[in-house]
Write an enzyme that holds these catalytic residues in place. Structure first.
Site, mmCIF file in Angstrom:
data_model
loop_
_atom_site.group_PDB
_atom_site.id
_atom_site.type_symbol
_atom_site.label_atom_id
_atom_site.label_comp_id
_atom_site.label_asym_id
_atom_site.label_seq_id
_atom_site.Cartn_x
_atom_site.Cartn_y
_atom_site.Cartn_z
ATOM 1 N N TYR A 1 9.058 -5.374 -1.037
ATOM 2 C CA TYR A 1 9.011 -6.794 -1.416
ATOM 3 C C TYR A 1 9.973 -7.642 -0.586
ATOM 4 O O TYR A 1 9.677 -8.786 -0.260
ATOM 5 C CB TYR A 1 9.287 -6.971 -2.909
ATOM 6 C CG TYR A 1 8.096 -6.623 -3.755
ATOM 7 C CD1 TYR A 1 6.889 -7.294 -3.604
ATOM 8 C CD2 TYR A 1 8.177 -5.609 -4.704
ATOM 9 C CE1 TYR A 1 5.782 -6.959 -4.376
ATOM 10 C CE2 TYR A 1 7.077 -5.276 -5.487
ATOM 11 C CZ TYR A 1 5.883 -5.960 -5.316
ATOM 12 O OH TYR A 1 4.805 -5.634 -6.072
ATOM 13 N N ASP B 1 -3.185 23.726 -11.825
ATOM 14 C CA ASP B 1 -4.614 23.952 -12.005
ATOM 15 C C ASP B 1 -5.080 24.954 -10.961
ATOM 16 O O ASP B 1 -4.620 24.954 -9.823
ATOM 17 C CB ASP B 1 -5.394 22.645 -11.836
ATOM 18 C CG ASP B 1 -5.125 21.664 -12.954
ATOM 19 O OD1 ASP B 1 -4.686 22.109 -14.036
ATOM 20 O OD2 ASP B 1 -5.344 20.462 -12.751
#
Length: 150
Positions: free
Chosen positions: A24, A109
């Site tokens: 920013y 997983d």
């Protein structure tokens, strides 16, 4: 040069900068967070330093759950994550292994994504190959074997 100046100011003042804030603050030169991340990686390579040695941190993505008392009776630390590991999570796991000499077991997983995540913890990522020596944990064990993939 502006980003380097921001990093130098942070070092001089013994402060850290959030990556998102850095983006920013420099939107006029970086049109996206990804571009700011690339600038940070370029500076790291140019300085030949570990990414963790720069005064820049990312927002927390990882999460540590469980009792953090280290006992002999088999307590575990659950480093639950969502998706690919960030630098902080990789450094944390590496410190558990090498500073505290704790065994590290990965439960992911049992699919392509799980293998890729395990690979990043164990061998590093392509995008941060320059800093792999500081981020990898080769001695990580998985809770599954390739034979489990069918």
């Amino acid at each position: 040069m502006e980003v380097i100046r921001s990093l130098l100011n942070a070092c001089s003042n013994k402060k850290k900068i959030n990556k998102r804030s850095l983006f920013y603050d420099h939107r006029h030169i970086a049109s996206s967070q990804k571009m700011t991340d690339g600038i940070i990686e370029d500076i790291t390579c140019m300085l030949r330093c570990a990414r963790a040695s720069l005064p820049v941190y990312a927002s927390e993505k990882g999460l540590v759950l469980g009792n953090l008392k280290f006992k002999e009776d088999g307590n575990a630390i659950d480093c639950t994550k969502f998706g690919m590991p960030d630098v902080a999570s990789r450094l944390f796991l590496r410190k558990l292994k090498f500073k505290l000499n704790l065994p590290v077991l990965a439960l992911m997983d049992c699919d392509k994504s799980g293998i890729e995540i395990m690979s990043v913890y164990r061998y590093g990522s392509k995008s941060m190959a320059y800093d792999s020596a500081n981020l990898i944990t080769l001695q990580i064990s998985s809770g599954w074997e390739l034979g489990h993939l069918t």
